[in-house]
Write a protein that holds these residues in place. Structure first.
Motif, short mmCIF file in Angstrom:
data_model
loop_
_atom_site.label_atom_id
_atom_site.label_comp_id
_atom_site.label_asym_id
_atom_site.label_seq_id
_atom_site.Cartn_x
_atom_site.Cartn_y
_atom_site.Cartn_z
N ARG A 1 -8.95 0.59 -4.89
CA ARG A 1 -9.31 1.92 -4.37
C ARG A 1 -8.09 2.83 -4.37
O ARG A 1 -8.13 3.98 -4.81
CB ARG A 1 -9.80 1.70 -2.93
N LEU A 2 -6.98 2.29 -3.87
CA LEU A 2 -5.77 3.09 -3.73
C LEU A 2 -5.09 3.32 -5.08
O LEU A 2 -4.65 4.42 -5.40
CB LEU A 2 -4.82 2.33 -2.80
N ALA A 3 -5.01 2.26 -5.89
CA ALA A 3 -4.28 2.37 -7.16
C ALA A 3 -5.00 3.28 -8.14
O ALA A 3 -4.37 4.02 -8.88
CB ALA A 3 -4.10 0.99 -7.78
N PHE A 4 -6.34 3.22 -8.13
CA PHE A 4 -7.11 3.98 -9.11
C PHE A 4 -7.67 5.28 -8.54
O PHE A 4 -8.32 6.04 -9.26
CB PHE A 4 -8.27 3.13 -9.67
N SER A 5 -7.45 5.51 -7.24
CA SER A 5 -7.99 6.70 -6.58
C SER A 5 -9.48 6.84 -6.88
O SER A 5 -9.96 7.86 -7.36
CB SER A 5 -7.21 7.96 -7.03
N ASN B 1 2.71 -14.40 -1.28
CA ASN B 1 1.86 -13.45 -2.00
C ASN B 1 2.72 -12.55 -2.89
O ASN B 1 3.93 -12.41 -2.64
CB ASN B 1 1.15 -12.52 -1.01
N ALA B 2 2.12 -11.94 -3.87
CA ALA B 2 2.81 -10.93 -4.67
C ALA B 2 1.78 -10.04 -5.33
O ALA B 2 0.69 -10.48 -5.68
CB ALA B 2 3.71 -11.59 -5.71
N VAL B 3 2.15 -8.79 -5.50
CA VAL B 3 1.28 -7.85 -6.19
C VAL B 3 2.07 -7.23 -7.34
O VAL B 3 3.14 -6.66 -7.13
CB VAL B 3 0.77 -6.74 -5.24
N TYR B 4 1.54 -7.42 -8.53
CA TYR B 4 2.15 -6.92 -9.76
C TYR B 4 1.43 -5.63 -10.13
O TYR B 4 0.20 -5.59 -10.11
CB TYR B 4 1.97 -7.98 -10.84
N VAL B 5 2.19 -4.60 -10.40
CA VAL B 5 1.60 -3.29 -10.70
C VAL B 5 2.13 -2.80 -12.03
O VAL B 5 3.34 -2.81 -12.26
CB VAL B 5 1.98 -2.27 -9.60
N PHE C 1 5.78 -6.55 -6.06
CA PHE C 1 6.11 -6.60 -4.65
C PHE C 1 5.81 -8.03 -4.17
O PHE C 1 4.69 -8.50 -4.36
CB PHE C 1 5.24 -5.63 -3.85
N TYR C 2 6.79 -8.67 -3.56
CA TYR C 2 6.69 -10.09 -3.22
C TYR C 2 6.98 -10.31 -1.74
O TYR C 2 7.86 -9.63 -1.18
CB TYR C 2 7.72 -10.82 -4.07
N GLY C 3 6.30 -11.23 -1.10
CA GLY C 3 6.62 -11.53 0.29
C GLY C 3 5.57 -12.39 0.95
O GLY C 3 4.69 -12.94 0.29
N PRO C 4 5.66 -12.51 2.29
CA PRO C 4 4.69 -13.32 3.02
C PRO C 4 3.38 -12.57 3.14
O PRO C 4 3.35 -11.40 3.49
CB PRO C 4 5.34 -13.50 4.39
N GLY C 5 2.26 -13.26 2.84
CA GLY C 5 0.97 -12.60 2.86
C GLY C 5 0.26 -12.70 4.19
O GLY C 5 -0.76 -12.07 4.41
N LEU D 1 0.84 -1.20 0.00
CA LEU D 1 0.00 0.00 0.00
C LEU D 1 0.88 1.25 0.00
O LEU D 1 0.63 2.20 -0.75
CB LEU D 1 -0.95 0.01 1.20
N GLY D 2 1.94 1.23 0.81
CA GLY D 2 2.89 2.34 0.81
C GLY D 2 3.55 2.49 -0.56
O GLY D 2 3.71 3.60 -1.06
N GLY D 3 3.89 1.37 -1.17
CA GLY D 3 4.51 1.41 -2.50
C GLY D 3 3.59 2.05 -3.52
O GLY D 3 4.03 2.85 -4.34
N LEU D 4 2.30 1.72 -3.46
CA LEU D 4 1.34 2.30 -4.40
C LEU D 4 1.12 3.78 -4.12
O LEU D 4 1.12 4.60 -5.03
CB LEU D 4 -0.01 1.59 -4.29
N ALA D 5 0.93 4.11 -2.85
CA ALA D 5 0.55 5.48 -2.51
C ALA D 5 1.73 6.44 -2.61
O ALA D 5 1.60 7.55 -3.12
CB ALA D 5 -0.03 5.54 -1.10
N ASP D 6 2.90 6.01 -2.16
CA ASP D 6 4.05 6.90 -2.14
C ASP D 6 4.97 6.65 -3.33
O ASP D 6 5.16 7.50 -4.17
CB ASP D 6 4.83 6.74 -0.84
N GLY D 7 5.53 5.44 -3.39
CA GLY D 7 6.56 5.16 -4.39
C GLY D 7 6.08 5.32 -5.81
O GLY D 7 6.80 5.83 -6.67
N LEU D 8 4.86 4.88 -6.09
CA LEU D 8 4.34 4.96 -7.46
C LEU D 8 3.25 6.02 -7.55
O LEU D 8 2.50 6.08 -8.52
CB LEU D 8 3.81 3.60 -7.91
N GLY D 9 3.18 6.88 -6.53
CA GLY D 9 2.10 7.86 -6.44
C GLY D 9 2.08 8.85 -7.58
O GLY D 9 1.04 9.43 -7.89
N SER D 10 3.22 9.08 -8.23
CA SER D 10 3.25 10.07 -9.30
C SER D 10 2.87 9.46 -10.65
O SER D 10 2.77 10.17 -11.63
CB SER D 10 4.64 10.69 -9.41
N ASP D 11 2.68 8.16 -10.68
CA ASP D 11 2.41 7.49 -11.94
C ASP D 11 0.90 7.28 -12.11
O ASP D 11 0.13 7.40 -11.17
CB ASP D 11 3.13 6.13 -11.96
N HIS D 12 0.51 6.95 -13.33
CA HIS D 12 -0.87 6.58 -13.60
C HIS D 12 -0.92 5.05 -13.70
O HIS D 12 -0.46 4.47 -14.68
CB HIS D 12 -1.34 7.21 -14.91
#
Lengths: 433, 433
Positions: free
Chosen positions: B212-216, B283-287, B297-301, B140-151
Motif C-alpha cells: 500500500r505504502l510503496a505503490f501508493s 527480518n529484512a525488507v528489500y526495496v 532494511f534489516y533488523g529484529p522483526g 515504513l518511514g524509509g519507504l515513505a520519507d527516505g525513498l518517497g521521491s523514487d518510483h
C-alpha cells in the motif's frame, strides 16, 4: 498555497544531473506529494560549453551563483557542487536570504555541519543532508526518526564504495591491492587520485556525521582515528578467511559511560556478521541500539540517481514543511557534551600476524608477553613459511585494554624470536569476549 | 507549550511492557526531543492480578477502556492489545475524541488501515503504525520519507521471524520441517498454534501494508496470493543449495505498467541476494526503486523492546507534530487506482522438481512439453533415486508467463513418464532472464 515551488541548483555534475532527471521524471509523484509542481528555476554551472546528459533549458543556466541564490522565486537551494569553502559561502548566503538548503556535501557537513545548522535554525530555514552519507540509503532519517527513541551505542559502517570494491576483489579473486585498485579505477569505482578514499578520509567524514546524529554529540572530523587500506595484503585476507573472518574498511563509532570512540580502519568481521556480506561498491550501516538490538541499512553509497533520490527526498521534506509552515523548527541540538575515550578506556579485540624464528620456546616467549600484559588468546594459527627458517603465527586475542596492546606491540619488536610484526587489525562485531 | 504530555496505553503485554520500560528508561532523551516530560497516564489491562515484568503504579491501571480513551489529559493513545474488532472500536472512539493514535497492530491495519486513516485525517489526528511491520526496523518511514521521491517497483520481504527461523534450521542443520517447528516452539519463536505464521497469513498482512505504502495504491489483504512453508521438505532445500539457491518465505510485491502483484510464498533466492543471508528470527525488507536501485532494511522483526522502539519513535513523531501544530496533516492519500495483474500478465521463473521413470526418451518428452509452451530451461539437475527405477529431475526455468506454467503443471501430471510433480517454487531476485 503556492502555485509552484522553485528550486535553485548549485552544480550540474553527476548528482546534479540526477536531481534534474528525477524531478523531471517523477513530476506527477511530486505534485501528488507536495500539492503543486516543482520547477528548476536556476542552475549554477562552471562551464557553459560542457556537454551534459540531461535536457535543460539554456536560459536556466548561469555562471553567477547570485542569480541562483538571490532569485526571488527560488524557495530551496540544492547544493551539489562539492568542495568546501565556496559551497560554505553560498549556503550561508542562501540561509541568510531565507532559502532552505538541501546538500549532498559530506566534506562540508563533516567540517561545518554544526555552524550551518545553527545559521539555518536562526533564519527559520531547513538544512537537510541525507545524501551526504551512504548515497541512496535513508540512514540519517532512520537514525533520527525511526530509531530516535532508542539509545544507540554502536554504529558500524561500510560507507566507502571504492574501498569495499577493492577489498571484495582482493578477497574473492585473490588480487593484490594494486591490481584491485587499478581495476576499480578502470571501472570508474575509484578516482585517478584515490587517496581520500583508500586512506579512509572520505569514510571519516561520513562517520563524523553519523556519530554526531547517533550519539547526539558534537563530534568533529579530527576526533576520528583514521587508517586506510593501502597496506592491506591479500595474505592478510587469506589468513583471516582461514579463521572465519572477512576484512572491511569499517567506520566504527561506539559509546558507553566512559565516552565515545570513533575510528575508520580496516578490520576483520566474523563471516556471520550482517556487514560481512556487503560486497563490491555497496554500502551499509549497522546500528546497535539498547532497545532495538541489531539493525542494518543497505544500499548504493554513491551514483547519480541513488544520490539524487536522497536529495529529492530531502527536497520533498522541505516542501512538506513549507506547506505546514514549520521550516527550521525540526532541528534538535546535541543532547550531550562531547566526551571522547582516552586510550586506556578503549577496549578491543585484535588479529595479530607475526613472523617468528622456528626455535624451541618461541611461542612460549610470545604468550608470556601477552599474559604479562593481561591479554589472552581466542585463536592461534601457526604455519611454516616456505623456504625460510621462519613460521607465520596469527593470534586472535580476547578483548582487552588498548593501553595493554600498545605495550605489547612495542615489546614484540624487542623480542629476539619475532622477526617482524606483519599485521595488526582490530576484530569488530564479534561477541564481547 | 504543554508542561507534560500524557499517553494512554491499551494493553500491557509483551509490547506494552516494552513501551513502558522505554518511556521510563529514556525519559531524559524524550524530554530533549519533545521539550517536556512524557507520562503514562492510564493503562488498559485485562487481568488486574497478572504478574508483570514492569514497574507501574497500580492506580494507573484500569479494566475499562473508556478510562483510557476518554481521559481528558491523554493526548496519545498507544494500542498494543492486538486483535481486530475490539481494537478497531477503541481506535475509532479515540480518533473521534481527537486523540492521536499509535498502533503496532498489523492485523488491524492490514484490514482497516484505509478506513482508520480517513477517520484520523477527518479528525485532525495522527495515526501511525511503524511497529506493525518488521518490528524494530524503521522500514515504513524509509519507504515513505527516505525513498518517497523514487518510483518503487519491487518490495521483497522476509517479514515473519518464525518461518525464517524454521527455514534457517532446516537449511543449516538439515532438520525436517516438523523438528524445526518443534524447536522454534520450545524456544518461543513459534506459537503453540503456529498456523498464522507458517501458512503465511502474518506475512501477508505485513505485505499488504508495505505494498500500500510503496505503490501508493489501496491494496487489500485479499489481493495477496498466499502459500505457507508447511509442505517444504529438507530435500527441496538440499537440491536448491546444489543449484546455488537459498529458500525463504518471501513476501513479494511488484508492479509495472500492467499492474501490481502481491504474494507470500516459499521461494528460492540466489545465494548472493542480500535477503539470502538473513538468518534465524531476523527480518529484512528489500526495496528496488527505479532511481535508487537496490536497498535493504534489516533488523529484529519482533520482540518486546525492538517493537517498543518503533512504537515510541512514532509517539515522538506525534509529539513533535503537536509542538508544531500540524497533526493529521501529513497523511497522503493513495496516488493510484488499484490495478492488479491477471494471471497472464504475471511472469516468473520456476524451480520444478519431478520424479521421472528411468526410460529412454523421458527427458525428451518433458523438454518438449516445456518448449511447446514457450518455457526454456536455465538449469537442469538429474539424480538417480536410490533403490527405485526412478530419477529425480530438477528444472530451473527462465522467466515466462504464469499462464504458460499453469498449462505445463497440468500436463506434466498427464505425462506417463512423470510419476510425481514433487515440488514447485518460484525463484525470485535473480536476473530478469
Amino acid at each position: 498555497m503556492k502555485e509552484k515551488i522553485s528550486i535553485g541548483l548549485l552544480g550540474l555534475g553527476t548528482v546534479g544531473s540526477g536531481v534534474v532527471k528525477l524531478i523531471q521524471n517523477h513530476q506527477e509523484r511530486l505534485v501528488h506529494q507536495v500539492g503543486c509542481p516543482v520547477n528548476i528555476k536556476k542552475v549554477l554551472i562552471r562551464d557553459t560549453d560542457k556537454k551534459r546528459d540531461v535536457e535543460i533549458d539554456d536560459t536556466v543556466l548561469t555562471q553567477d551563483a547570485n542569480d541562483v541564490i538571490h532569485d526571488a522565486d527560488v524557495d530551496v537551494i540544492v547544493e551539489v557542487m562539492g568542495g568546501v569553502e565556496e559551497a560554505r559561502t553560498y549556503i550561508i548566503d542562501a540561509l541568510k536570504a531565507r532559502k532552505h538548503v538541501v546538500t549532498a556535501n559530506k566534506d562540508l557537513i563533516a567540517l561545518y555541519g554544526s555552524e550551518l545548522e545553527e545559521i539555518a535554525s536562526r533564519n527559520g530555514c531547513d538544512l537537510l543532508y541525507e545524501a551526504s552519507v551512504a548515497g541512496g540509503i535513508p540512514v540519517l532519517g532512520g537514525l533520527a526518526d525511526g530509531l530516535g527513541s532508542d539509545h544507540i551505542t554502536t554504529v558500524m559502517g561500510i560507507v566507502n564504495g571504492t574501498t569495499n570494491y577493492i577489498l571484495t576483489k582482493m578477497d574473492q579473486e585473490g588480487l593484490s591491492y594494486d591490481t584491485a585498485l587499478r581495476n576499480a579505477q578502470e571501472l570508474g569505482f575509484a578516482e585517478a587520485d584515490p587517496t581520500a578514499d583508500v586512506e579512509g578520509l572520505d569514510a571519516a567524514r561520513k562517520m563524523t556525521i553519523l556519530a554526531r546524529l547517533a550519539f547526539s554529540m558534537d563530534i568533529d572530523l579530527e576526533d576520528v582515528v583514521v587508517k586506510g587500506i593501502s597496506k592491506v595484503t591479500k595474505t592478510d585476507l587469506q589468513y583471516g578467511k582461514m579463521l572465519g573472518y572477512t576484512m572491511k574498511l569499517i567506520g566504527f563509532a561506539d559509546r558507553d559511560e566512559d565516552g565515545a570512540e570513533i575510528s575508520v580502519q580496516p578490520a576483520f568481521l566474523p563471516e556471520s556478521h550482517p556487514l560481512a556480506s556487503v560486497q563490491n561498491e555497496f554500502n551499509a550501516v549497522y546500528v546497535y541500539g539498547q532497545a532495538v538490538g541489531e539493525t542494518m541499512f543497505y544500499g548504493p553509497g554513491a551514483g547519480s540517481m541513488p544520490t539524487a533520490t536522497a536529495v529529492v527526498s530531502d527536497v520533498v521534506k522541505v516542501l512538506k514543511n513549507m506547506r505546514l509552515g514549520v521550516n527550521g523548527r525540526n532541528a534538535i541540538l546535541p543532547q550531550f557534551e562531547k566526551k571522547l575515550k582516552q586510550s586506556d578506556e578503549k577496549y578491543a579485540k585484535y588479529y595479530i600476524g607475526l613472523h617468528v624464528k622456528e626455535k624451541v620456546g618461541a611461542l612460549a616467549e610470545i604468550t608470556q608477553l601477552f599474559a604479562a600484559n593481561n591479554v589472552s588468546f581466542e585463536k592461534i594459527l601457526q604455519l611454516p613459511l616456505k623456504g625460510e627458517e621462519l613460521a607465520e603465527i596469527i593470534i586472535v586475542t580476547h578483548r582487552a585494554a588498548q593501553g595493554d596492546f600498545d605495550v605489547i606491540f612495542q615489546q614484540l619488536n624487542d623480542l629476539d624470536v619475532v622477526t617482524e610484526l606483519k599485521s595488526c587489525y582490530r576484530v569488530e562485531g564479534a561477541s564481547q569476549s
